[in-house]
Enzyme design. Structure first.
Site, PDB file in Angstrom:
ATOM      1  CB  VAL A 219      -0.855  -0.043   1.237  1.00  0.00           C
ATOM      2  CG1 VAL A 219      -1.873   1.262   1.082  1.00  0.00           C
ATOM      3  CG2 VAL A 219      -1.897  -1.225   1.242  1.00  0.00           C
TER       4      VAL A 219
ATOM      5  CD  GLU B 167       1.377  -1.559 -14.212  1.00  0.00           C
ATOM      6  OE1 GLU B 167       1.135  -2.617 -14.924  1.00  0.00           O
ATOM      7  OE2 GLU B 167       1.653  -1.431 -13.266  1.00  0.00           O
TER       8      GLU B 167
ATOM      9  CG  ASP C 286      -3.158   0.094  -7.971  1.00  0.00           C
ATOM     10  OD1 ASP C 286      -2.543  -1.173  -7.989  1.00  0.00           O
ATOM     11  OD2 ASP C 286      -2.862   1.110  -7.512  1.00  0.00           O
TER      12      ASP C 286
ATOM     13  CE  LYS D 140      -1.587   0.388  -4.553  1.00  0.00           C
ATOM     14  NZ  LYS D 140      -1.126   1.465  -5.684  1.00  0.00           N
TER      15      LYS D 140
HETATM   16  N1  HSE Z   1       0.393   1.259 -10.575  1.00  0.00           N
HETATM   17  C1  HSE Z   1       0.389   1.775  -9.367  1.00  0.00           C
HETATM   18  C2  HSE Z   1       0.184   3.194  -9.221  1.00  0.00           C
HETATM   19  C3  HSE Z   1       1.773   1.272  -8.779  1.00  0.00           C
HETATM   20  O1  HSE Z   1       0.091   3.942 -10.156  1.00  0.00           O
HETATM   21  O2  HSE Z   1       0.326   3.680  -8.144  1.00  0.00           O
HETATM   22  C4  HSE Z   1       2.026   1.190  -7.304  1.00  0.00           C
HETATM   23  O3  HSE Z   1       1.179   0.203  -6.598  1.00  0.00           O
END
Ligand code: HSE
Ligand code: NAP
Length: 435
Positions: free
Chosen positions: A133, A191, A202, A206
Protein backbone atom coordinates in the site's frame (compact mmCIF):
# COMPACT_ATOMS: atom_id res chain seq x y z
CA UNK A 1 28.85 -10.96 15.17
CA UNK A 2 25.65 -13.03 15.27
CA UNK A 3 24.91 -15.58 12.58
CA UNK A 4 23.57 -13.96 9.41
CA UNK A 5 20.06 -14.10 7.99
CA UNK A 6 19.71 -15.55 4.49
CA UNK A 7 17.13 -14.24 2.05
CA UNK A 8 15.61 -15.67 -1.14
CA UNK A 9 14.00 -13.23 -3.55
CA UNK A 10 11.19 -14.02 -5.98
CA UNK A 11 11.55 -11.43 -8.77
CA UNK A 12 14.30 -9.10 -9.98
CA UNK A 13 12.29 -6.45 -11.82
CA UNK A 14 11.69 -2.83 -10.79
CA UNK A 15 11.23 -3.58 -7.09
CA UNK A 16 13.53 -6.63 -6.84
CA UNK A 17 16.44 -4.64 -8.31
CA UNK A 18 15.81 -1.87 -5.79
CA UNK A 19 15.88 -4.43 -2.97
CA UNK A 20 19.31 -5.69 -4.15
CA UNK A 21 20.59 -2.10 -4.39
CA UNK A 22 19.49 -1.30 -0.83
CA UNK A 23 20.75 -4.62 0.60
CA UNK A 24 24.18 -4.02 -0.91
CA UNK A 25 24.35 -0.23 -0.58
CA UNK A 26 23.06 -0.01 3.01
CA UNK A 27 24.72 -3.17 4.42
CA UNK A 28 26.49 -1.28 7.22
CA UNK A 29 23.30 0.45 8.41
CA UNK A 30 21.32 -2.78 8.15
CA UNK A 31 23.89 -4.67 10.24
CA UNK A 32 23.85 -1.88 12.79
CA UNK A 33 20.04 -2.07 13.03
CA UNK A 34 19.74 -5.83 13.18
CA UNK A 35 23.06 -6.87 14.70
CA UNK A 36 23.77 -9.42 11.98
CA UNK A 37 24.61 -9.58 8.27
CA UNK A 38 21.79 -10.12 5.76
CA UNK A 39 22.59 -11.79 2.45
CA UNK A 40 20.53 -12.59 -0.66
CA UNK A 41 21.32 -16.20 -1.64
CA UNK A 42 19.12 -16.89 -4.70
CA UNK A 43 16.75 -14.89 -6.91
CA UNK A 44 13.89 -16.23 -9.00
CA UNK A 45 13.45 -14.75 -12.49
CA UNK A 46 11.51 -15.76 -15.56
CA UNK A 47 14.51 -15.50 -17.89
CA UNK A 48 18.10 -15.81 -16.58
CA UNK A 49 19.60 -14.61 -19.88
CA UNK A 50 17.74 -11.30 -19.91
CA UNK A 51 20.10 -8.26 -19.78
CA UNK A 52 19.73 -6.44 -16.44
CA UNK A 53 20.45 -2.89 -15.39
CA UNK A 54 22.22 -4.18 -12.27
CA UNK A 55 25.51 -5.89 -11.43
CA UNK A 56 24.48 -9.55 -11.04
CA UNK A 57 27.98 -11.07 -10.91
CA UNK A 58 27.66 -12.14 -7.28
CA UNK A 59 23.98 -13.13 -7.48
CA UNK A 60 22.61 -16.61 -8.13
CA UNK A 61 19.62 -16.43 -10.47
CA UNK A 62 17.26 -19.36 -10.98
CA UNK A 63 14.19 -19.98 -13.11
CA UNK A 64 12.99 -22.71 -10.74
CA UNK A 65 11.10 -21.51 -7.63
CA UNK A 66 11.69 -24.83 -5.85
CA UNK A 67 15.46 -24.05 -5.73
CA UNK A 68 14.56 -21.24 -3.33
CA UNK A 69 11.50 -22.56 -1.55
CA UNK A 70 13.23 -25.86 -0.65
CA UNK A 71 16.56 -24.31 0.35
CA UNK A 72 16.78 -24.92 4.09
CA UNK A 73 19.43 -22.20 4.54
CA UNK A 74 16.95 -19.50 3.43
CA UNK A 75 15.16 -17.88 6.39
CA UNK A 76 13.12 -15.15 4.66
CA UNK A 77 11.40 -14.99 1.25
CA UNK A 78 10.91 -11.62 -0.41
CA UNK A 79 8.09 -11.88 -2.97
CA UNK A 80 8.37 -9.14 -5.60
CA UNK A 81 7.35 -11.03 -8.72
CA UNK A 82 3.71 -9.87 -8.88
CA UNK A 83 0.77 -11.83 -10.31
CA UNK A 84 -1.73 -13.71 -8.19
CA UNK A 85 -1.93 -17.49 -8.42
CA UNK A 86 1.75 -18.42 -8.54
CA UNK A 87 2.83 -15.85 -5.97
CA UNK A 88 -0.04 -16.85 -3.65
CA UNK A 89 1.09 -20.47 -3.94
CA UNK A 90 4.76 -19.58 -3.26
CA UNK A 91 3.90 -17.44 -0.23
CA UNK A 92 1.74 -20.25 1.19
CA UNK A 93 4.46 -22.82 0.55
CA UNK A 94 7.09 -20.59 2.20
CA UNK A 95 5.01 -20.03 5.33
CA UNK A 96 4.17 -23.73 5.60
CA UNK A 97 7.86 -24.57 5.50
CA UNK A 98 8.58 -22.08 8.28
CA UNK A 99 10.02 -19.26 6.18
CA UNK A 100 9.06 -15.67 6.96
CA UNK A 101 7.69 -13.66 4.00
CA UNK A 102 7.87 -10.01 2.97
CA UNK A 103 5.72 -9.05 -0.02
CA UNK A 104 4.82 -5.99 -2.12
CA UNK A 105 1.90 -7.78 -3.70
CA UNK A 106 -1.36 -5.84 -3.13
CA UNK A 107 -3.28 -8.14 -5.46
CA UNK A 108 -2.46 -11.22 -3.39
CA UNK A 109 -2.87 -9.42 -0.04
CA UNK A 110 -6.24 -7.92 -1.05
CA UNK A 111 -7.59 -11.25 -2.27
CA UNK A 112 -5.90 -13.75 0.07
CA UNK A 113 -4.56 -11.62 2.95
CA UNK A 114 -6.86 -13.08 5.62
CA UNK A 115 -5.92 -16.66 4.76
CA UNK A 116 -2.17 -15.91 4.44
CA UNK A 117 -1.96 -13.99 7.71
CA UNK A 118 -3.69 -16.86 9.51
CA UNK A 119 -1.24 -19.30 7.90
CA UNK A 120 1.67 -17.13 9.07
CA UNK A 121 0.31 -17.11 12.63
CA UNK A 122 -0.25 -20.88 12.64
CA UNK A 123 3.29 -21.51 11.43
CA UNK A 124 4.98 -19.06 13.80
CA UNK A 125 6.11 -16.90 10.85
CA UNK A 126 5.97 -13.25 9.93
CA UNK A 127 4.17 -12.04 6.81
CA UNK A 128 4.79 -8.32 6.32
CA UNK A 129 3.43 -6.27 3.41
CA UNK A 130 4.22 -2.56 3.94
CA UNK A 131 5.10 -2.05 0.25
CA UNK A 132 1.69 -3.31 -0.91
CA UNK A 133 0.00 0.00 0.00
CA UNK A 134 1.40 3.36 -1.09
CA UNK A 135 4.90 2.04 -1.98
CA UNK A 136 7.52 3.82 0.09
CA UNK A 137 5.16 5.42 2.63
CA UNK A 138 5.20 3.63 6.00
CA UNK A 139 1.42 3.76 6.39
CA UNK A 140 0.86 0.15 7.45
CA UNK A 141 3.45 0.47 10.20
CA UNK A 142 1.98 3.89 11.03
CA UNK A 143 -1.43 2.28 11.60
CA UNK A 144 -0.34 -0.97 13.29
CA UNK A 145 2.35 0.53 15.52
CA UNK A 146 2.17 4.33 15.60
CA UNK A 147 -1.60 4.40 16.07
CA UNK A 148 -1.92 1.03 17.82
CA UNK A 149 -3.49 2.65 20.90
CA UNK A 150 -6.16 4.56 18.98
CA UNK A 151 -9.48 3.67 17.32
CA UNK A 152 -9.40 4.66 13.69
CA UNK A 153 -12.57 6.24 12.36
CA UNK A 154 -11.53 7.13 8.84
CA UNK A 155 -8.83 6.43 6.26
CA UNK A 156 -8.86 8.43 3.08
CA UNK A 157 -6.15 7.88 0.54
CA UNK A 158 -4.69 8.93 -2.75
CA UNK A 159 -3.17 5.50 -3.22
CA UNK A 160 -2.71 5.34 -6.97
CA UNK A 161 0.07 7.41 -8.51
CA UNK A 162 -0.99 6.96 -12.13
CA UNK A 163 -4.44 8.44 -11.64
CA UNK A 164 -3.18 11.23 -9.40
CA UNK A 165 -0.69 12.20 -12.11
CA UNK A 166 -3.46 12.25 -14.74
CA UNK A 167 -5.90 14.27 -12.61
CA UNK A 168 -3.18 16.74 -11.57
CA UNK A 169 -2.19 17.44 -15.18
CA UNK A 170 -5.82 17.68 -16.32
CA UNK A 171 -6.52 20.27 -13.63
CA UNK A 172 -3.30 22.30 -13.91
CA UNK A 173 -2.81 22.24 -17.67
CA UNK A 174 -6.44 21.94 -18.83
CA UNK A 175 -5.56 18.88 -20.94
CA UNK A 176 -7.98 16.05 -21.53
CA UNK A 177 -7.86 12.57 -20.05
CA UNK A 178 -6.67 10.62 -23.15
CA UNK A 179 -3.80 13.03 -23.83
CA UNK A 180 -2.45 12.96 -20.28
CA UNK A 181 -2.83 9.18 -20.04
CA UNK A 182 -0.70 8.79 -23.20
CA UNK A 183 1.94 11.10 -21.69
CA UNK A 184 1.92 9.16 -18.40
CA UNK A 185 2.52 5.94 -20.36
CA UNK A 186 5.42 7.52 -22.27
CA UNK A 187 6.99 8.70 -19.00
CA UNK A 188 6.60 5.22 -17.50
CA UNK A 189 4.17 6.27 -14.72
CA UNK A 190 1.25 4.42 -16.27
CA UNK A 191 1.58 0.82 -17.39
CA UNK A 192 1.01 -0.19 -21.02
CA UNK A 193 -2.27 -1.69 -19.78
CA UNK A 194 -3.43 0.93 -17.25
CA UNK A 195 -6.92 -0.58 -16.81
CA UNK A 196 -6.64 -1.53 -13.15
CA UNK A 197 -5.24 1.93 -12.29
CA UNK A 198 -7.74 4.11 -14.21
CA UNK A 199 -10.74 1.90 -13.37
CA UNK A 200 -9.93 2.20 -9.65
CA UNK A 201 -9.22 -1.48 -8.98
CA UNK A 202 -5.60 -0.92 -7.89
CA UNK A 203 -6.78 1.67 -5.33
CA UNK A 204 -9.61 -0.64 -4.21
CA UNK A 205 -7.10 -3.41 -3.41
CA UNK A 206 -5.09 -1.01 -1.28
CA UNK A 207 -8.17 0.31 0.52
CA UNK A 208 -9.35 -3.25 1.27
CA UNK A 209 -5.92 -3.97 2.85
CA UNK A 210 -6.00 -0.74 4.90
CA UNK A 211 -9.59 -1.21 6.05
CA UNK A 212 -9.00 -4.79 7.20
CA UNK A 213 -6.04 -3.59 9.21
CA UNK A 214 -7.26 -0.21 10.46
CA UNK A 215 -10.75 -1.40 11.51
CA UNK A 216 -9.63 -4.96 12.38
CA UNK A 217 -12.62 -6.20 10.38
CA UNK A 218 -12.81 -9.08 7.90
CA UNK A 219 -13.77 -6.97 4.90
CA UNK A 220 -13.12 -8.30 1.38
CA UNK A 221 -12.14 -6.65 -1.89
CA UNK A 222 -15.70 -7.26 -3.14
CA UNK A 223 -17.00 -4.97 -0.34
CA UNK A 224 -15.28 -1.96 -1.92
CA UNK A 225 -17.47 0.02 -4.31
CA UNK A 226 -15.24 1.00 -7.27
CA UNK A 227 -15.50 3.78 -9.84
CA UNK A 228 -12.53 4.99 -11.89
CA UNK A 229 -11.55 8.25 -13.56
CA UNK A 230 -12.23 7.43 -17.24
CA UNK A 231 -15.27 9.74 -17.44
CA UNK A 232 -13.70 12.78 -15.75
CA UNK A 233 -13.67 15.79 -18.09
CA UNK A 234 -11.83 19.11 -18.19
CA UNK A 235 -15.26 20.83 -17.86
CA UNK A 236 -15.72 19.08 -14.48
CA UNK A 237 -12.25 20.28 -13.48
CA UNK A 238 -13.07 23.87 -14.43
CA UNK A 239 -16.26 23.90 -12.35
CA UNK A 240 -14.38 22.35 -9.41
CA UNK A 241 -11.88 25.20 -9.59
CA UNK A 242 -14.65 27.83 -9.68
CA UNK A 243 -16.34 26.26 -6.66
CA UNK A 244 -13.15 25.86 -4.57
CA UNK A 245 -12.71 22.09 -4.91
CA UNK A 246 -10.02 19.71 -6.16
CA UNK A 247 -11.00 16.49 -7.90
CA UNK A 248 -9.04 13.40 -6.77
CA UNK A 249 -9.44 9.63 -7.00
CA UNK A 250 -10.04 8.83 -3.34
CA UNK A 251 -10.10 5.51 -1.56
CA UNK A 252 -12.31 5.96 1.48
CA UNK A 253 -12.75 3.64 4.45
CA UNK A 254 -15.06 5.20 7.02
CA UNK A 255 -16.44 3.80 10.28
CA UNK A 256 -19.62 5.25 11.77
CA UNK A 257 -21.41 3.56 14.70
CA UNK A 258 -19.41 0.34 14.25
CA UNK A 259 -20.40 0.01 10.59
CA UNK A 260 -18.08 0.75 7.70
CA UNK A 261 -18.24 2.13 4.21
CA UNK A 262 -15.57 1.27 1.63
CA UNK A 263 -15.39 3.06 -1.67
CA UNK A 264 -13.01 4.22 -4.39
CA UNK A 265 -14.29 6.98 -6.64
CA UNK A 266 -13.37 10.41 -8.00
CA UNK A 267 -14.37 12.86 -5.27
CA UNK A 268 -14.32 16.62 -4.79
CA UNK A 269 -12.30 17.83 -1.81
CA UNK A 270 -12.31 21.38 -0.47
CA UNK A 271 -9.04 23.03 -1.59
CA UNK A 272 -7.88 23.33 2.02
CA UNK A 273 -8.19 19.57 2.69
CA UNK A 274 -4.69 18.06 3.27
CA UNK A 275 -5.20 15.60 0.38
CA UNK A 276 -6.09 18.33 -2.12
CA UNK A 277 -2.47 19.47 -2.33
CA UNK A 278 -1.05 16.01 -3.14
CA UNK A 279 0.21 16.44 -6.71
CA UNK A 280 1.48 14.38 -9.62
CA UNK A 281 2.34 10.73 -8.93
CA UNK A 282 2.61 11.24 -5.15
CA UNK A 283 0.44 9.27 -2.73
CA UNK A 284 -0.92 10.19 0.69
CA UNK A 285 -3.13 8.55 3.28
CA UNK A 286 -5.11 10.72 5.67
CA UNK A 287 -5.98 8.85 8.85
CA UNK A 288 -8.40 10.10 11.47
CA UNK A 289 -8.18 8.47 14.89
CA UNK A 290 -10.70 9.07 17.68
CA UNK A 291 -7.94 10.13 20.07
CA UNK A 292 -5.18 11.47 17.84
CA UNK A 293 -7.43 13.40 15.43
CA UNK A 294 -6.02 14.08 11.96
CA UNK A 295 -2.75 12.57 10.69
CA UNK A 296 -1.38 12.25 7.18
CA UNK A 297 1.24 9.99 5.62
CA UNK A 298 2.74 11.36 2.39
CA UNK A 299 5.38 10.28 -0.12
CA UNK A 300 6.22 8.27 -3.22
CA UNK A 301 3.65 5.52 -3.81
CA UNK A 302 5.76 3.55 -6.27
CA UNK A 303 9.18 3.31 -7.91
CA UNK A 304 12.15 1.01 -7.50
CA UNK A 305 13.99 2.45 -4.50
CA UNK A 306 11.00 3.91 -2.59
CA UNK A 307 9.13 0.59 -2.77
CA UNK A 308 12.30 -1.37 -1.97
CA UNK A 309 12.79 0.80 1.14
CA UNK A 310 9.47 -0.47 2.48
CA UNK A 311 10.44 -4.07 1.64
CA UNK A 312 13.85 -3.89 3.31
CA UNK A 313 12.37 -2.11 6.36
CA UNK A 314 9.95 -5.05 6.71
CA UNK A 315 12.95 -7.35 6.37
CA UNK A 316 14.73 -5.48 9.17
CA UNK A 317 11.64 -5.96 11.38
CA UNK A 318 11.60 -9.69 10.60
CA UNK A 319 15.34 -10.07 11.30
CA UNK A 320 15.06 -8.20 14.62
CA UNK A 321 12.19 -10.51 15.61
CA UNK A 322 14.09 -13.65 14.55
CA UNK A 323 16.96 -12.53 16.77
CA UNK A 324 14.58 -11.85 19.67
CA UNK A 325 13.05 -15.30 19.17
CA UNK A 326 9.47 -14.00 18.90
CA UNK A 327 6.95 -16.19 17.12
CA UNK A 328 5.37 -14.60 14.03
CA UNK A 329 2.29 -12.46 13.28
CA UNK A 330 0.07 -12.52 16.34
CA UNK A 331 -3.00 -10.35 15.81
CA UNK A 332 -3.98 -11.51 12.34
CA UNK A 333 -7.55 -12.51 13.22
CA UNK A 334 -9.90 -9.53 12.94
CA UNK A 335 -11.51 -8.30 16.14
CA UNK A 336 -14.82 -7.33 14.51
CA UNK A 337 -17.07 -9.21 12.12
CA UNK A 338 -18.03 -7.45 8.95
CA UNK A 339 -20.69 -4.75 9.26
CA UNK A 340 -21.23 -2.58 6.17
CA UNK A 341 -23.26 0.62 6.07
CA UNK A 342 -26.55 0.65 4.17
CA UNK A 343 -27.18 3.39 1.58
CA UNK A 344 -29.42 5.25 4.06
CA UNK A 345 -26.48 5.55 6.48
CA UNK A 346 -23.87 6.86 4.02
CA UNK A 347 -23.82 10.64 4.44
CA UNK A 348 -22.22 12.99 1.95
CA UNK A 349 -22.59 16.08 -0.19
CA UNK A 350 -22.87 15.73 -3.97
CA UNK A 351 -21.87 17.74 -7.04
CA UNK A 352 -24.07 17.33 -10.11
CA UNK A 353 -23.70 18.97 -13.54
CA UNK A 354 -26.77 19.12 -15.80
CA UNK A 355 -27.83 20.48 -19.16
CA UNK A 356 -31.35 21.85 -18.79
CA UNK A 357 -33.94 23.60 -20.98
CA UNK A 358 -33.53 27.37 -20.71
CA UNK A 359 -37.22 28.08 -20.01
CA UNK A 360 -39.43 29.49 -17.26
CA UNK A 361 -40.10 26.94 -14.54
CA UNK A 362 -36.96 24.81 -14.95
CA UNK A 363 -35.64 25.81 -11.53
CA UNK A 364 -39.08 25.33 -9.93
CA UNK A 365 -39.07 21.72 -11.17
CA UNK A 366 -35.50 21.13 -10.01
CA UNK A 367 -35.99 22.60 -6.57
CA UNK A 368 -39.29 20.71 -6.07
CA UNK A 369 -37.49 17.43 -6.72
CA UNK A 370 -34.69 18.18 -4.24
CA UNK A 371 -37.22 19.51 -1.68
CA UNK A 372 -39.24 16.27 -1.88
CA UNK A 373 -36.14 14.42 -0.65
CA UNK A 374 -35.34 17.17 1.89
CA UNK A 375 -32.01 17.93 0.19
CA UNK A 376 -30.88 21.57 0.15
CA UNK A 377 -28.57 23.38 -2.30
CA UNK A 378 -25.22 24.43 -0.83
CA UNK A 379 -23.79 25.96 -4.04
CA UNK A 380 -25.36 26.70 -7.40
CA UNK A 381 -24.07 27.86 -10.80
CA UNK A 382 -26.00 28.49 -14.00
CA UNK A 383 -24.50 29.31 -17.39
CA UNK A 384 -26.24 29.78 -20.79
CA UNK A 385 -25.00 27.45 -23.53
CA UNK A 386 -24.73 28.70 -27.12
CA UNK A 387 -27.49 27.03 -29.17
CA UNK A 388 -29.88 29.29 -31.16
CA UNK A 389 -32.40 26.54 -32.04
CA UNK A 390 -32.47 24.91 -28.65
CA UNK A 391 -31.89 27.35 -25.77
CA UNK A 392 -30.28 25.51 -22.90
CA UNK A 393 -28.18 26.10 -19.81
CA UNK A 394 -25.54 24.31 -17.85
CA UNK A 395 -26.42 24.00 -14.18
CA UNK A 396 -24.07 22.86 -11.42
CA UNK A 397 -25.47 22.03 -8.01
CA UNK A 398 -23.59 21.12 -4.85
CA UNK A 399 -26.01 19.71 -2.27
CA UNK A 400 -25.95 19.96 1.49
CA UNK A 401 -25.27 16.74 3.38
CA UNK A 402 -27.70 14.01 2.46
CA UNK A 403 -27.85 10.25 2.52
CA UNK A 404 -26.91 8.23 -0.49
CA UNK A 405 -30.32 6.56 -0.88
CA UNK A 406 -32.04 9.96 -1.19
CA UNK A 407 -29.42 11.22 -3.65
CA UNK A 408 -29.78 8.12 -5.82
CA UNK A 409 -33.58 8.67 -5.99
CA UNK A 410 -32.98 12.29 -7.05
CA UNK A 411 -30.44 11.23 -9.68
CA UNK A 412 -32.84 8.69 -11.18
CA UNK A 413 -35.63 11.28 -11.37
CA UNK A 414 -33.30 13.86 -12.98
CA UNK A 415 -32.50 11.40 -15.76
CA UNK A 416 -36.22 11.22 -16.62
CA UNK A 417 -37.27 14.85 -16.08
CA UNK A 418 -38.67 16.81 -19.02
CA UNK A 419 -36.60 19.95 -18.30
CA UNK A 420 -33.33 18.02 -17.94
CA UNK A 421 -31.62 17.39 -21.28
CA UNK A 422 -28.58 15.54 -19.97
CA UNK A 423 -26.97 14.60 -16.65
CA UNK A 424 -23.35 15.34 -17.55
CA UNK A 425 -21.54 14.27 -14.37
CA UNK A 426 -21.93 13.63 -10.68
CA UNK A 427 -19.34 13.31 -7.91
CA UNK A 428 -19.35 12.89 -4.20
CA UNK A 429 -18.00 15.84 -2.19
CA UNK A 430 -15.99 14.71 0.84
CA UNK A 431 -13.61 16.05 3.38
CA UNK A 432 -15.60 18.13 5.77
CA UNK A 433 -17.28 15.54 7.95
CA UNK A 434 -15.59 13.07 10.31
CA UNK A 435 -17.83 11.46 12.90
N1 HSE B 1 0.24 1.31 -10.60
C1 HSE B 1 0.43 1.72 -9.26
C2 HSE B 1 0.23 3.24 -9.17
C3 HSE B 1 1.82 1.32 -8.79
O1 HSE B 1 0.10 3.91 -10.20
O2 HSE B 1 0.18 3.76 -8.05
C4 HSE B 1 1.96 1.21 -7.30
O3 HSE B 1 1.12 0.25 -6.73
P1 NAP C 1 8.35 -6.34 -12.64
O1 NAP C 1 9.27 -5.20 -12.91
O2 NAP C 1 7.48 -6.82 -13.73
O3 NAP C 1 9.27 -7.55 -12.14
C1 NAP C 1 8.78 -8.85 -11.94
C2 NAP C 1 9.96 -9.78 -11.69
O4 NAP C 1 9.47 -11.05 -11.34
C3 NAP C 1 10.86 -9.98 -12.92
O5 NAP C 1 12.19 -10.09 -12.50
C4 NAP C 1 10.38 -11.30 -13.51
O6 NAP C 1 11.42 -12.03 -14.15
C5 NAP C 1 9.94 -12.04 -12.27
N1 NAP C 1 8.79 -12.92 -12.51
C6 NAP C 1 7.52 -12.56 -12.77
N2 NAP C 1 6.75 -13.64 -12.92
C7 NAP C 1 7.54 -14.69 -12.74
C8 NAP C 1 7.34 -16.09 -12.79
N3 NAP C 1 6.14 -16.59 -13.03
N4 NAP C 1 8.38 -16.89 -12.55
C9 NAP C 1 9.60 -16.39 -12.31
N5 NAP C 1 9.87 -15.06 -12.25
C10 NAP C 1 8.85 -14.24 -12.47
O7 NAP C 1 7.41 -6.03 -11.39
P2 NAP C 1 7.65 -4.91 -10.27
O8 NAP C 1 7.21 -3.59 -10.79
O9 NAP C 1 8.99 -5.04 -9.68
O10 NAP C 1 6.52 -5.33 -9.20
C11 NAP C 1 6.70 -6.43 -8.34
C12 NAP C 1 5.60 -6.45 -7.27
O11 NAP C 1 5.69 -5.26 -6.50
C13 NAP C 1 4.17 -6.47 -7.81
O12 NAP C 1 3.38 -7.24 -6.94
C14 NAP C 1 3.74 -5.01 -7.78
O13 NAP C 1 2.35 -4.84 -7.67
C15 NAP C 1 4.43 -4.57 -6.50
N6 NAP C 1 4.67 -3.14 -6.43
C16 NAP C 1 5.35 -2.53 -7.43
C17 NAP C 1 5.61 -1.17 -7.34
C18 NAP C 1 6.41 -0.47 -8.42
O14 NAP C 1 6.68 0.74 -8.25
N7 NAP C 1 6.83 -1.15 -9.49
C19 NAP C 1 5.15 -0.43 -6.23
C20 NAP C 1 4.47 -1.09 -5.20
C21 NAP C 1 4.23 -2.45 -5.32
P3 NAP C 1 12.21 -11.46 -15.43
O15 NAP C 1 13.03 -10.31 -14.91
O16 NAP C 1 13.05 -12.58 -15.91
O17 NAP C 1 11.15 -11.03 -16.40
Amino acid sequence: MAQGVVVGILGLGTVGSGVIRILTGHQQELQHQTGCPISAKKILVRDKTKPRDLNIENLTLTENAEDILHDSEIDVIIEVMGGIEESHHYILQSLRSGKHVVTANKDVMALHGTELLREAEENGCYLLYEASVAGGIPVIRGITEGLASDRISQMMGIVNGTTNYILTKMAQEERDYEEVLAEAQELGFAESDPTSDVEGLDAARKIAILARLGFSMNVELADVEVKGITNVTTEDMEYCEQLGYTLKLIGLAKRTDERVELTVQPMLLPNDHPLASVQDEYNAVYVHGEAVGETMFYGPGAGSLPTATAIVSDLVAVVKNIRLGTGGNSNSRPLHSKALQANEEVESKYFIRLHVKDQTGTFDDLSSLFKEEDVGFDKLLQWPLEDENDPKSEVVIVTHLTNRAAYERIYKELENMDVVLDVKSSYRVEGGQVS
